[in-house]
Structure formats: structure tokens, C-alpha cells
Write an enzyme that holds these catalytic residues in place. Structure first.
Site, PDB file in Angstrom:
ATOM      1  N   HIS A 126       0.842  -1.206   0.000  1.00 17.34           N
ATOM      2  CA  HIS A 126       0.000   0.000   0.000  1.00 17.34           C
ATOM      3  C   HIS A 126       0.877   1.255   0.000  1.00 17.34           C
ATOM      4  CE1 HIS A 126      -4.126  -1.702   0.651  1.00 17.34           C
ATOM      5  NE2 HIS A 126      -3.383  -2.751   0.933  1.00 17.34           N
ATOM      6  N   TYR A 130       4.117  -4.656   9.773  1.00 15.84           N
ATOM      7  CA  TYR A 130       4.099  -3.198   9.699  1.00 15.84           C
ATOM      8  C   TYR A 130       5.327  -2.613  10.386  1.00 15.84           C
ATOM      9  CZ  TYR A 130      -0.849  -3.299   8.261  1.00 15.84           C
ATOM     10  OH  TYR A 130      -2.033  -3.508   7.595  1.00 15.84           O
TER      11      TYR A 130
END
Length: 355
Positions: free
Chosen positions: A63, A333
Site C-alpha cells: 500500500h 508493519y
């Protein structure tokens, strides 16, 4: 004559504390995927995301293309009855967030973005934070990090042909059959023509705890006030590269955009720790608040650029489940964040030395 009690040395007194610290460190490392027989590590998953395209230093590994957004969250009266989280008690909470497209290319055309993401940070007046990462798909591709990693690895181009090997994907589907459901959805689901009319789903389950100590398993979603309009495939091919950002800017110039936050409650027997299975639409739902977005800006210098939207950063009154995908997302992440921050720092040092 009594026998004197032997004196314990300072190192011996510190031994229990050291053992506790060591146990916590090992537990942290295991849940993060660095040790233990888990079959896949956060580093491996990030490496695969990097290999899916050309190197993009300083950007998110997945993303990568995004838009920073800002606004407020206003709870409904019923929200405070469901959780002691401060965000449901104070009149409103400032929101910093990010819309995103999948993939590791921050310059990819929006026409390739069949899936979109919404990530948010809500920070209450007592300093607590709630970070969430949602997507436009209704359920996750796999029930385990291993399955998701296997799918992404099978999608990588074969060096001999420059294309993914279909036999590898067949083997993945045989081992992780739930992935076929996600692929079927991605081929048939209509794509919204705007970020403003996209529904975003938190496919992982979380636990809400109320003032009585009662805990409920929930999944949440952000449901737009803007009516849904499907993308016209013919127009999509002719659309400008960044049409989603341009459309968002035009809409915000005309006024705020809103989404209702809806909690869906699990029933006994619902899969709490398997995000690849949606709960039935018949499960009870409650609107717990409204997200109002008032501005957007490019991520290059935006406030969201350096923020890690770790879904396990949660306020009191909201907790994660034992869903392995949820914990893997948090670890991945972190690895992605640390790598890009290091690259940004190295780039700044190189620019300084060149002056």
C-alpha cells in the site's frame, strides 16, 4: 545454637527478575515471528513484498501509494455502553489517516487499484491512541500468515518467463483452499468509482470491554454516506493516473465526507480468529460513531507519512484477539516501518554529505 541464615548475593537476588525479563523477551520474539516454528517471519513477508516490484526506498512495502487525510470522530450515545474506550466518551476525537492503494509502487495508476485501504489514528484527550487499518475487501485472503505469504510468493514473476508460475498457485490453493474464495470475490466484486463511496472493513476481530467488565467480540467497518457508484471499466482505462486523489480533492472542496462506524457482534461459534471467513449478515450491528473527513494532502510531506498504522495500538476498553493474521500484520508493519525510516535517514545523510 541456631544456624545462621546464609546471605544471598546481589546477583542471586536479581535472578528472578532476569528470568522474568528473559521470558517476556522470548514471548515478544515468538509472537513477532523471529523465533519458533512458525513457518514464516515478518522479515520474509516484507522481503516478498519488496520483490513484487522495483525497489522503492523510503516507501511502505505494501500500500505504498497513499493520500493523507484529517478529520474528526464523533461517537453515538450507545458507544459508551459497549466499551470504556475514551474515544466513545468524549464529544469528538481528532483523526489523522491515510487512503491507500495496494502494491509497492507509489506511482502506480489508480486504475490498477481494485482494493483500497483506509488507515486511521484516533488520539484522545488523555493521550491514548487507537490505530486501525481497514480494506475494501469483506474478508481476508487467508486464515494464516503462512497462507498469505505462500500466495504472495506464488504471485512473484518466474525469472525464466517474467510471469508467475500457475503451477505454484495451484499448489498454494490446494494447501490453503480458503484463498480461492478471496480470488473469486476479487474477480466479481464491483469497484467503487471514488474513495468517498468505498466501504472499508476491519476484517480482524477485536474485543470490546464495557464498564461492567463484559467483553464482546466485534468486527468493525466504515460505511460511507456517499452513495455507491461502480467504476465504468471503459472510463477506467482512460482515467488519469491519480484520479482517486483528484476526485477526493474535488469532493472535499464541496464539503466534508462522512462514514458511519458500524460494529458487528459475533455469535457463539463464529470464527473469531479466522479473518478469511465473514460473519453472517444477520449478526447484530450497531453504529458507534461517525467519521468526518475535512481535508486531504499528498503523502510526500503529509502528517501521515511517518505514521505506522499498527492495528494492535489500542486504547483501554479495546483489545486484540489471538488471530494470527492480526498479530502478523502488526509485526510486518513494524519491519516495513523500520526499513523505510532507515532508508529516509540514510538518504538525508547522503544529501548532507554531498553538499
Amino acid at each position: 545454637m541456631s544456624t545462621p541464615t546464609p546471605r544471598r548475593g546481589p546477583m542471586l537476588l536479581l535472578l528472578p527478575i532476569a528470568l522474568i525479563v528473559l521470558a517476556l523477551a522470548l514471548l515478544f520474539a515468538w509472537t513477532g515471528g523471529w523465533i519458533g516454528d512458525k513457518g514464516v517471519t515478518p522479515q520474509t513477508m516484507v522481503n516478498t513484498a519488496e520483490a513484487s516490484g522495483s525497489p522503492q526506498p523510503g516507501f511502505r512495502r505494501a500500500h505504498a501509494k497513499g493520500i493523507c487525510i484529517a478529520g474528526t470522530f464523533t461517537p453515538t450515545p450507545v458507544a459508551a455502553q459497549l466499551s470504556t474506550a475514551r474515544v466513545f466518551a468524549q464529544p469528538s476525537t481528532p483523526v489523522l489517516g491515510r487512503f491507500s492503494n495496494p502494491g509497492n509502487d507509489p506511482h502506480a495508476p489508480d486504475s490498477k487499484a481494485a482494493v483500497r485501504g483506509m488507515a486511521l489514528q484516533l488520539k484522545t484527550d488523555d493521550g491514548q491512541e487507537w490505530r486501525m487499518a481497514m480494506n475494501s475487501f469483506p474478508f481476508f485472503a487467508s486464515s494464516t500468515p503462512e497462507g498469505f505469504q505462500a500466495m504472495n510468493a506464488a504471485r512473484l514473476p518466474d525469472p525464466a518467463t517474467g510471469k508467475p508460475d500457475p503451477e505454484k498457485m495451484k499448489a498454494v490453493l490446494a494447501r490453503y483452499p480458503e484463498i480461492a474464495n478471496f480470488m473469486a470475490w476479487s474477480k466479481s466484486a464491483p469497484t467503487p468509482n471514488s474513495l468517498a463511496n468505498t466501504r472499508f472493513n476491519g476484517v480482524n476481530a477485536f474485543l470490546l470491554t464495557d464498564a461492567r467488565g463484559e467483553t464482546r467480540a466485534v468486527r468493525w467497518s466504515m460505511r460511507p454516506h456517499t452513495p455507491f457508484v461502480a467504476t465504468d471499466p471503459a472510463r477506467l482505462q482512460a482515467a488519469e493516473r491519480d484520479f482517486l486523489a483528484a476526485d477526493l480533492g474535488r469532493r472535499l472542496a464541496a464539503g466534508p465526507l462522512r462514514w458511519d462506524m458500524v460494529m458487528q457482534f459475533a455469535a457463539p461459534g463464529d470464527p473469531i480468529e479466522d479473518p478469511s471467513k465473514a460473519w453472517p449478515d444477520t449478526r447484530p450491528e450497531t453504529v458507534v460513531g461517525t467519521l468526518t473527513l475535512v481535508s486531504a494532502e499528498a503523502q510526500a510531506d503529509g502528517a501521515c507519512r511517518d505514521l505506522n498504522f499498527d492495528p494492535l495500538i489500542l486504547p483501554q476498553g479495546i483489545a486484540g484477539t489471538d488471530d494470527p493474521v492480526l498479530h502478523a500484520r502488526s509485526s510486518v508493519y513494524s519491519v516495513s516501518f523500520n526499513r523505510r525510516e532507515r532508508e529516509v535517514s540514510q538518504g538525508a545523510q547522503q544529501q548532507g554529505s554531498a553538499r
